[in-house]
Scaffold this active site. Structure first.
Site, PDB file in Angstrom:
ATOM      1  CB  CYS A  81      -0.888  -0.036   1.237  1.00 38.92           C
ATOM      2  SG  CYS A  81      -1.828   1.468   1.520  1.00 38.92           S
ATOM      3  CB  CYS A  84       1.666   3.224   6.351  1.00 32.22           C
ATOM      4  SG  CYS A  84       0.107   3.469   7.157  1.00 32.22           S
ATOM      5  CB  CYS A 167      -7.047   1.662   6.338  1.00 34.16           C
ATOM      6  SG  CYS A 167      -5.812   2.885   6.746  1.00 34.16           S
ATOM      7  CD  GLN A 290      -5.790  20.465  10.188  1.00 38.56           C
ATOM      8  OE1 GLN A 290      -5.104  19.495   9.880  1.00 38.56           O
ATOM      9  NE2 GLN A 290      -5.420  21.713   9.920  1.00 38.56           N
ATOM     10  CD  GLU A 340     -10.966  27.162   2.137  1.00 38.25           C
ATOM     11  OE1 GLU A 340     -10.001  27.055   2.911  1.00 38.25           O
ATOM     12  OE2 GLU A 340     -11.109  26.483   1.110  1.00 38.25           O
ATOM     13  CG  ASP A 392      -3.437  25.400   8.116  1.00 40.99           C
ATOM     14  OD1 ASP A 392      -2.554  24.702   7.587  1.00 40.99           O
ATOM     15  OD2 ASP A 392      -4.358  24.911   8.808  1.00 40.99           O
ATOM     16  CB  CYS A 419       0.545  19.834   5.723  1.00 46.85           C
ATOM     17  SG  CYS A 419      -0.047  20.554   4.205  1.00 46.85           S
TER      18      CYS A 419
HETATM   19  N1  SAH Z   1      -6.992  26.204   8.412  1.00 46.17           N
HETATM   20  C1  SAH Z   1      -7.912  25.159   8.055  1.00 46.17           C
HETATM   21  C2  SAH Z   1      -7.677  24.584   6.645  1.00 46.17           C
HETATM   22  C3  SAH Z   1      -6.263  24.308   6.257  1.00 46.17           C
HETATM   23  S1  SAH Z   1      -6.059  23.322   4.794  1.00 46.17           S
HETATM   24  C4  SAH Z   1      -7.897  24.071   9.090  1.00 46.17           C
HETATM   25  O1  SAH Z   1      -6.987  24.004   9.925  1.00 46.17           O
HETATM   26  O2  SAH Z   1      -8.825  23.269   9.117  1.00 46.17           O
HETATM   27  C5  SAH Z   1      -5.795  24.461   3.533  1.00 46.17           C
HETATM   28  C6  SAH Z   1      -7.040  25.135   3.032  1.00 46.17           C
HETATM   29  O3  SAH Z   1      -6.638  26.044   2.019  1.00 46.17           O
HETATM   30  C7  SAH Z   1      -8.075  24.219   2.382  1.00 46.17           C
HETATM   31  O4  SAH Z   1      -9.323  24.445   3.004  1.00 46.17           O
HETATM   32  C8  SAH Z   1      -8.098  24.664   0.907  1.00 46.17           C
HETATM   33  O5  SAH Z   1      -9.385  24.593   0.339  1.00 46.17           O
HETATM   34  C9  SAH Z   1      -7.637  26.093   1.011  1.00 46.17           C
HETATM   35  N2  SAH Z   1      -6.995  26.711  -0.172  1.00 46.17           N
HETATM   36  C10 SAH Z   1      -6.246  26.135  -1.126  1.00 46.17           C
HETATM   37  N3  SAH Z   1      -5.731  27.051  -1.955  1.00 46.17           N
HETATM   38  C11 SAH Z   1      -6.159  28.258  -1.524  1.00 46.17           C
HETATM   39  C12 SAH Z   1      -5.950  29.609  -1.964  1.00 46.17           C
HETATM   40  N4  SAH Z   1      -5.194  29.873  -3.016  1.00 46.17           N
HETATM   41  N5  SAH Z   1      -6.523  30.605  -1.267  1.00 46.17           N
HETATM   42  C13 SAH Z   1      -7.302  30.336  -0.179  1.00 46.17           C
HETATM   43  N6  SAH Z   1      -7.542  29.078   0.267  1.00 46.17           N
HETATM   44  C14 SAH Z   1      -6.982  28.061  -0.390  1.00 46.17           C
END
Ligand code: SAH
Length: 464
Positions: A81, A84, A167, A290, A340, A392, A419
């Site tokens: 797989c 992991c 899984c 998340q 977002e 983020d 990430c």
């Molecule tokens: N802060 C949130 C989401 C983080 S993940 C949390 O902790 O739950 C990253 C997010 O960025 C996703 O929701 C994705 O849809 C969004 N995203 C991706 N590209 C983007 C962009 N160019 N501008 C704004 N948001 C974006």
């Protein structure tokens, strides 16, 4: 003359390091070999599969002397797989590997000095139990070599499905749900989609659970507007423990993007609920949420500490998803603005604020790199001059235009949740070029047994 190696050669090497993707790295007279499934410290026989001038990819033929970090994977499918990469390595060694990976990227890509990076590091936060932690899984549906209908995960780097309904990163109950859907498909002659021919109906099964509420959503991704006997399927799934939402996502595109644009309810609610800390969240199928809620709470608490809020601050939360970080921050700030790209997520964010009685958070749909400059150019309020900016972003990191505007807005502090430490380091290099300083960083193991790791970073304006 330097020794050359070719495809088919068998060598004995010791694995000294590991690549960011989790491949073991060993050397034979200066020639580098990347070996899948080898663990740091193994002495092994490897066979060269693909030879380049300075390096090769090799197959692990035999472990001659196992590393002291080597363990037996809990999942029988771990090797085949692609999910992991680190199950054959002890969890302690995994945490060390992850922290080192981030550290090396900060040094190599970010240009920070090693002593400094070590000095401001806070130790990685691991899990008590690094299995069964995921609240979401997306299973492709297809056929195995004998033509049997299967679901599971893609093998590394290919789209061959490794059949696996249990899984061990997800909950045990996923197995019952997947098997029920497969038998329903068989009984009713509903086909699986084929990426090659573009024919067939069911593409993916997505299961998501709110761990605190126990509410489960099953989303069937189909190459059709309607499933045969879908009411019956909805009834059957809805009767299973915890299932509150059965939805159909329609994806008729020839693409490897999992979700299509339209989602509709087959049975039950369009969303499920969950709690993070004492805040409740409504989550719809296309929204990002998340995947490891236990670690997320710890990570958000750290992000809040790094933001250092006292009730008077204006905060931007870029890439805010359904507003999770925004609402955590809103309780301690004067005003929070979230942006977002996914409009369903912003709808969820607005409702989440309302439900939690939070009136000082506002949300905007759009790309961070477009929305932020627009407000910077046209606004005269605290939106133009926030005290804190939290970002983020997805793995590809922040757009340059976004970073540029963040610097122009001149906040006192920036909290970067990432990430992907390579793009994090790239962006930090830009952010910390002049006015800003990297103050602290910490890894959170959100994706145990895989090579992925989350990092939170505190950046401060030098004159504050
Ligand atoms: N802060 C949130 C989401 C983080 S993940 C949390 O902790 O739950 C990253 C997010 O960025 C996703 O929701 C994705 O849809 C969004 N995203 C991706 N590209 C983007 C962009 N160019 N501008 C704004 N948001 C974006």
């Amino acid at each position: 003359m330097e020794k050359t190696y070719k495809k088919g050669d068998i060598l004995e090497i010791r694995i000294e390091d590991m690549s960011d993707e989790g491949l073991g790295i060993g050397k034979a007279e200066g020639y580098t070999l990347f070996v899948k499934d080898a663990v740091i410290g193994d002495t092994c026989l490897v066979k060269i599969m693909k030879a380049k001038k300075n390096y090769a990819f090799a197959h692990l033929e035999e472990v001659k002397e196992p590393s002291s970090f080597r363990i037996t994977p809990l999942c029988a499918k771990a090797k085949a797989c692609g999910g992991c990469q680190l199950q054959a390595m002890s969890y302690e060694a995994e945490l060390k590997f992850k922290e080192n990976k981030v550290k090396n990227n900060l040094i190599r890509i970010g240009g920070f000095a090693e002593d400094f990076v070590e000095l401001i590091k806070e130790p990685i936060v691991g899990m008590d139990n690094p299995y069964r932690y995921r609240n979401k899984a997306q299973y492709p549906v297809g056929y195995d070599k004998s033509g049997k209908l299967v679901t599971g995960f893609y093998a590394g780097r290919t789209h061959d499905i490794i059949s696996n309904t249990d899984c061990i990163l997800g909950k045990e109950k996923n197995k019952d749900i997947l098997e029920a859907i497969l038998s329903f498909m068989e009984k009713n002659g509903i086909s699986a989609y084929s990426e090659e021919s573009g024919k067939g109906i069911i593409r993916h099964i997505l299961i998501r659970e709110g761990f605190k509420t126990g509410e489960v959503m099953v989303c069937i991704v189909a190459n059709a507007d309607k499933l045969p006997h879908e009411e019956e399927l909805g009834e059957m799934l809805f009767a299973m423990p915890g299932i509150k939402s059965v939805v159909l996502n329609i994806n008729k595109e020839n693409t490897n993007v999992i979700l299509g644009k339209t989602t509709r309810v087959i049975k039950g609610s369009e969303t499920i609920m969950d709690y993070l800390g004492d805040l409740s969240f409504k989550i719809s199928a296309p929204s990002f949420y998340q995947v490891n809620p236990v670690q997320t709470e710890k990570l958000y608490t750290k992000a809040l500490e790094y933001a250092d809020l006292h009730g008077e601050e204006a905060v931007w939360d870029l890439y805010c998803g359904i507003g999770t970080i925004s609402l955590f921050m809103a309780k301690k700030a004067k005003k929070v603005y979230g942006v977002e790209i996914v409009h369903e997520a912003i709808e969820d964010a607005k409702e989440n604020a309302k439900r939690n009685g939070i009136t000082n958070a506002e949300f905007f749909v759009g790309k961070a790199e477009e929305v932020l400059p627009e407000f910077y150019e046209n606004e005269n309020s605290d939106m133009r001059t926030p005290d804190v900016i939290v970002v983020d972003p997805p793995r590809k990191g922040c757009d340059e235009k976004c970073l540029e505007t963040m610097l122009k807005m001149n906040p006192k502090r920036i909290v970067y949740v990432s990430c992907d430490s390579a793009t994090l380091a790239r962006d930090l290099k830009i952010l910390c070029e002049e006015k800003y300083e990297l103050k602290a960083w910490q890894c959170y193991d959100q994706f145990s047994r895989t090579v992925h790791v989350e990092t939170v970073v505190r950046i401060q304006r030098k004159d504050t």
